[in-house]
Motif scaffolding. Structure first.
Motif, mmCIF file in Angstrom:
data_model
loop_
_atom_site.group_PDB
_atom_site.id
_atom_site.type_symbol
_atom_site.label_atom_id
_atom_site.label_comp_id
_atom_site.label_asym_id
_atom_site.label_seq_id
_atom_site.Cartn_x
_atom_site.Cartn_y
_atom_site.Cartn_z
ATOM 1 N N UNK A 108 16.499 -29.833 -0.907
ATOM 2 C CA UNK A 108 16.573 -31.045 -0.086
ATOM 3 C C UNK A 108 16.764 -30.695 1.387
ATOM 4 N N UNK A 109 17.597 -29.721 1.638
ATOM 5 C CA UNK A 109 17.812 -29.292 3.024
ATOM 6 C C UNK A 109 16.530 -28.711 3.616
ATOM 7 N N UNK A 110 15.793 -27.940 2.797
ATOM 8 C CA UNK A 110 14.530 -27.391 3.277
ATOM 9 C C UNK A 110 13.546 -28.503 3.608
ATOM 10 N N UNK A 111 13.446 -29.535 2.712
ATOM 11 C CA UNK A 111 12.536 -30.652 2.965
ATOM 12 C C UNK A 111 12.946 -31.420 4.220
ATOM 13 N N UNK A 112 14.270 -31.636 4.363
ATOM 14 C CA UNK A 112 14.764 -32.340 5.549
ATOM 15 C C UNK A 112 14.450 -31.557 6.811
ATOM 16 N N UNK A 113 14.598 -30.270 6.735
ATOM 17 C CA UNK A 113 14.287 -29.431 7.900
ATOM 18 C C UNK A 113 12.802 -29.480 8.239
ATOM 19 N N UNK A 114 11.964 -29.530 7.197
ATOM 20 C CA UNK A 114 10.522 -29.618 7.440
ATOM 21 C C UNK A 114 10.163 -30.945 8.111
ATOM 22 N N UNK A 115 10.790 -32.058 7.642
ATOM 23 C CA UNK A 115 10.549 -33.365 8.262
ATOM 24 C C UNK A 115 10.962 -33.344 9.728
ATOM 25 N N UNK A 116 12.142 -32.799 9.975
ATOM 26 C CA UNK A 116 12.616 -32.715 11.359
ATOM 27 C C UNK A 116 11.692 -31.856 12.207
ATOM 28 N N UNK A 117 11.178 -30.786 11.597
ATOM 29 C CA UNK A 117 10.259 -29.915 12.329
ATOM 30 C C UNK A 117 8.966 -30.646 12.647
ATOM 31 N N UNK A 118 8.450 -31.417 11.633
ATOM 32 C CA UNK A 118 7.214 -32.171 11.859
ATOM 33 C C UNK A 118 7.411 -33.231 12.942
ATOM 34 N N UNK A 119 8.558 -33.934 12.884
ATOM 35 C CA UNK A 119 8.852 -34.940 13.906
ATOM 36 C C UNK A 119 8.938 -34.298 15.289
ATOM 37 N N UNK A 120 9.553 -33.149 15.346
ATOM 38 C CA UNK A 120 9.666 -32.458 16.624
ATOM 39 C C UNK A 120 8.305 -32.039 17.142
ATOM 40 N N UNK A 121 7.457 -31.531 16.238
ATOM 41 C CA UNK A 121 6.111 -31.126 16.653
ATOM 42 C C UNK A 121 5.300 -32.328 17.111
ATOM 43 N N UNK A 122 5.454 -33.488 16.400
ATOM 44 C CA UNK A 122 4.731 -34.701 16.803
ATOM 45 C C UNK A 122 5.181 -35.166 18.179
ATOM 46 N N UNK A 123 6.491 -35.120 18.404
ATOM 47 C CA UNK A 123 7.008 -35.516 19.715
ATOM 48 C C UNK A 123 6.484 -34.591 20.813
#
Length: 296
Positions: free
Chosen positions: A217-232
Motif C-alpha cells: 500500500x505504501x508503494x502504491x501510495x508513493x507511486x500515486x504521489x510520484x505520478x501527481x508530482x510528475x503531472x504537476x
C-alpha cells in the motif's frame, strides 16, 4: 658407639647411632605429613569474589538454625569431622535457559527464550544457604527457572496474541518487574533480563502478510504521489511554455505594429512628394515641413 673384637683387630661401629638419626628423621617426616594432611582437610580459602558459609554438619543446639556458624573470607580453619565450609560466588552470573512455552490470554502458545544475569546478595547468603543448601548452578535450574516461568505465565495471561506482539516491550518489562520482585526477596539481584519471543506459526504468517500488505500500500501510495508530482511538473512546464509563447507573441505583435506605423508615415510622405506639383501650399503641417497635399 659399639665395640667389636674381631680376632686380632679391634673396630668400633657407628651403626646404632646412624639408626637413631634415621628414625628421628622418619618421625619428623611422618609428623610433617600428618600436619599437611590435617591442614589440607582442616583449612580452605575463600576467594575475594565469593562468600563462605561455615556450618556444623550436625548440631544438637536448637539455636544454631541450619547449623550455620557464620560467613567467612580468606583462610578458614574448621574441624572436618563436625564442620564444613560452603562457598557462594557473589559476582554476576549469566544463565541462558532452554526455550519454553506459555499461553497468551486467548490460548495462543508463545515460545520464550530467556537469558538472565544476576548476582547473589552477600547479606542474604546465610539465608539462601539455610533455605536451599544447594550450589548456585542447582538453584538456577530449580528455583530461579521456576520463578522465570511463573513470571512469563502470569504476565502472558494478561495479553491477547495481538496485544502481546504489539507491546512486546511492555510485556517484557512486566515480566522483569515481577521477576525482580520475587527474586530480590530471596537474595538474588537481577542485573539484566532479556528474551526472544516466538509467536505461533499461524500468527507469524498473518503478521508477515499484514506487513507485506502495508508495504504494498505504501508503494502504491508513493507511486500515486510520484505520478501527481510528475503531472504537476508537466503542467508547470506547459504553462511556462505557453506564457513564454504569449510573451513572445505580444512582443512580435508590438514590433509589427510599431514597424507598420513607421512605414505608413513614410509611405504617406513619399506619396505626397510624388504628387507635389512644385507649388508651395498656403498651409503647412507636420514637424518636418512636408507640404500638405491633397491626394486625389
Amino acid at each position: 658407639m659399639a665395640h667389636i673384637n674381631n680376632g686380632n683387630t679391634t673396630t668400633y661401629s657407628s651403626l646404632p647411632n646412624f639408626t637413631g638419626k634415621a628414625i628421628k628423621l622418619a618421625a619428623i617426616a611422618a609428623l610433617a605429613l600428618i600436619v599437611f594432611i590435617i591442614g589440607k582437610n582442616c583449612c580452605t580459602t575463600i576467594d575475594s569474589g565469593s562468600v563462605g558459609i561455615k556450618f556444623y554438619k550436625w548440631s544438637s543446639d536448637s539455636d544454631k538454625y541450619g547449623g550455620v556458624i557464620g560467613t567467612c573470607k580468606g583462610w578458614v580453619w574448621y574441624n572436618p569431622i563436625t564442620q564444613n565450609v560452603f562457598e557462594y560466588p557473589i559476582f554476576v552470573q549469566r544463565k541462558n535457559y532452554a526455550p519454553f512455552a506459555v499461553n497468551a490470554k486467548d490460548a495462543s502458545i508463545f515460545t520464550m527464550d530467556p537469558t538472565i544475569a544476576y548476582r547473589l546478595d552477600p547479606d542474604k547468603a546465610v539465608t539462601i544457604f539455610t533455605k536451599y543448601r544447594r550450589s548456585l548452578a542447582e538453584i538456577e535450574e530449580g528455583y530461579i527457572r521456576t520463578c522465570i516461568y511463573e513470571a512469563y505465565r502470569t504476565c502472558a495471561n494478561q495479553y491477547t496474541s495481538d496485544s502481546l506482539m504489539a507491546n512486546r516491550g511492555g510485556f517484557e518489562l512486566d515480566v522483569r518487574n515481577r521477576l525482580e520482585a520475587t527474586l530480590s526477596k530471596e537474595g538474588f539481584i537481577v542485573e539484566e533480563f532479556t528474551s526472544q519471543i516466538q509467536p505461533p506459526a499461524a500468527l507469524a504468517e498473518a503478521i508477515n502478510a499484514k506487513n507485506e500488505a502495508v508495504q504494498n500500500a505504501l508503494k502504491a501510495e508513493n507511486k500515486v504521489k510520484q505520478a501527481e508530482a510528475e503531472a504537476k511538473i508537466k503542467i508547470a512546464n506547459a504553462k511556462g511554455e505557453a506564457d513564454a509563447l504569449k510573451i513572445k507573441g505580444d512582443g512580435e505583435a508590438y514590433y509589427n505594429r510599431t514597424v507598420a506605423m513607421s512605414l505608413n508615415e513614410l509611405l504617406v510622405r513619399q506619396y505626397a512628394i510624388e504628387k507635389w506639383d512644385g507649388k508651395l501650399p498656403t498651409y503647412m503641417t507636420g514637424d518636418k515641413g512636408t507640404p500638405f497635399i491633397g491626394v486625389k
